[in-house]
Structures are given as C-alpha cells and as structure tokens.
Design a protein around this motif. Structure first.
Motif, PDB file in Angstrom:
ATOM      1  N   ARG A 106      13.406  19.399 -34.787  1.00  0.00           N
ATOM      2  CA  ARG A 106      14.139  18.666 -35.948  1.00  0.00           C
ATOM      3  C   ARG A 106      13.746  19.608 -37.328  1.00  0.00           C
ATOM      4  O   ARG A 106      14.732  19.763 -37.927  1.00  0.00           O
ATOM      5  N   GLU A 109      15.372  22.999 -36.695  1.00  0.00           N
ATOM      6  CA  GLU A 109      16.758  22.804 -36.800  1.00  0.00           C
ATOM      7  C   GLU A 109      17.447  22.656 -38.535  1.00  0.00           C
ATOM      8  O   GLU A 109      18.225  23.278 -39.020  1.00  0.00           O
ATOM      9  N   ALA A 110      16.699  21.782 -39.093  1.00  0.00           N
ATOM     10  CA  ALA A 110      16.921  21.505 -40.693  1.00  0.00           C
ATOM     11  C   ALA A 110      16.591  22.901 -41.375  1.00  0.00           C
ATOM     12  O   ALA A 110      17.490  23.297 -42.266  1.00  0.00           O
ATOM     13  N   ASP A 113      19.510  25.089 -40.595  1.00  0.00           N
ATOM     14  CA  ASP A 113      20.733  24.738 -41.410  1.00  0.00           C
ATOM     15  C   ASP A 113      20.610  25.372 -42.714  1.00  0.00           C
ATOM     16  O   ASP A 113      21.600  25.725 -43.385  1.00  0.00           O
ATOM     17  N   LEU A 114      19.324  25.450 -43.473  1.00  0.00           N
ATOM     18  CA  LEU A 114      19.145  25.916 -44.687  1.00  0.00           C
ATOM     19  C   LEU A 114      19.278  27.367 -44.873  1.00  0.00           C
ATOM     20  O   LEU A 114      20.029  28.163 -45.549  1.00  0.00           O
ATOM     21  N   PRO A 116      19.968  30.305 -41.884  1.00  0.00           N
ATOM     22  CA  PRO A 116      20.055  30.770 -40.226  1.00  0.00           C
ATOM     23  C   PRO A 116      19.115  31.817 -39.888  1.00  0.00           C
ATOM     24  O   PRO A 116      18.844  32.695 -40.858  1.00  0.00           O
TER      25      PRO A 116
END
Length: 138
Positions: A106, A109-110, A113-114, A116
C-alpha cells in the motif's frame, strides 16, 4: 498536491527471546528525494533511546517483496505468507523486523501514485543542485 507520504506500520522486532514485541514505525516517501524511502523508529523502540531513521531505495523495498535483496546496511526479503523482513545492519548490531507485506505494498502504491516508478528523475532539479555544490566549493 502533497509532496510527502507517511504511513505508520506495525513492525515486529525479532529478538533472541521467543517473544516478538510490536513496535510502531513510519514509512516515509518524499518526492523531493524520489529514489529514497525512510523508515523511522521512535525513541522508545531503540536501544539508544533516540529516534532512528534508516534511508534506503524504493527499488530495494519493492524488490524485497519478491525475493531477497540488498547487500549492505539494509536487506529486505519475503517471509511466510504476508510478512516482509527488513534487516538493518549497523556497527552497534543488527535489527531485524517483520512488517506485513500488504502494508508495504500500500505504501509503495501511494508512492507510485505520487511519483511513478521510472519517472523519479523528473523530480530532480540538477541545475539547482549543481549550483549549490559549486557555491559551496568556492
């Protein structure tokens, strides 16, 4: 948009005794240092009684979910069904903690997102950093 992601995780300290105490830790990712991840342990959880922060690569953390990675101060490897082992090697000794792999996924993944994966270099201001280095050299 925020430039920092902080995620608390529950780490289990592996010690010589059969009991494995839970300790709070924080994973941190800052887009201003896009290749790095920081894992911080609070003062009460350390032998020195001061907050300890380890910095290592995001790539190492991600790869360590799949198989053993690292040859230096920080090593990461999967353990069992949903655990990941992080080893922190210092002159004073070695700390080994287990963290739920899902928590690490998790967090990654965050962070992805911020910034790549593969585009970290776009966050760097190399001209500014070089100018700072040259200014300090004079």
């Amino acid at each position: 948009m925020s430039t920092v992601i902080e995620q608390p995780v529950e780490a289990r300290l592996v010690a010589a005794a059969p009991r494995m105490p839970n300790i709070p830790a924080t994973l941190r990712y800052d887009r201003r240092d896009p290749f790095a991840v920081r894992m911080t342990f609070p003062a009460p959880a350390t032998l020195e009684g001061v907050e300890v922060c380890w910095t290592f690569s995001r790539e190492l953390l991600a790869a360590g979910l799949q198989g053993p990675e690292g040859h230096g101060d920080v090593r990461v490897r999967p353990y069992g069904y949903d655990r990941t082992v992080l080893e922190f090697h210092a002159p004073e000794g070695t700390a080994i903690v287990h963290v739920r792999s899902g928590e690490i996924r998790r967090f990654l993944e965050a962070a992805g997102d911020l910034v790549p994966v593969g585009l970290e270099h776009l966050q760097l201001d190399l001209d500014h950093d070089l100018a700072e280095l040259m200014r300090d050299a004079c």
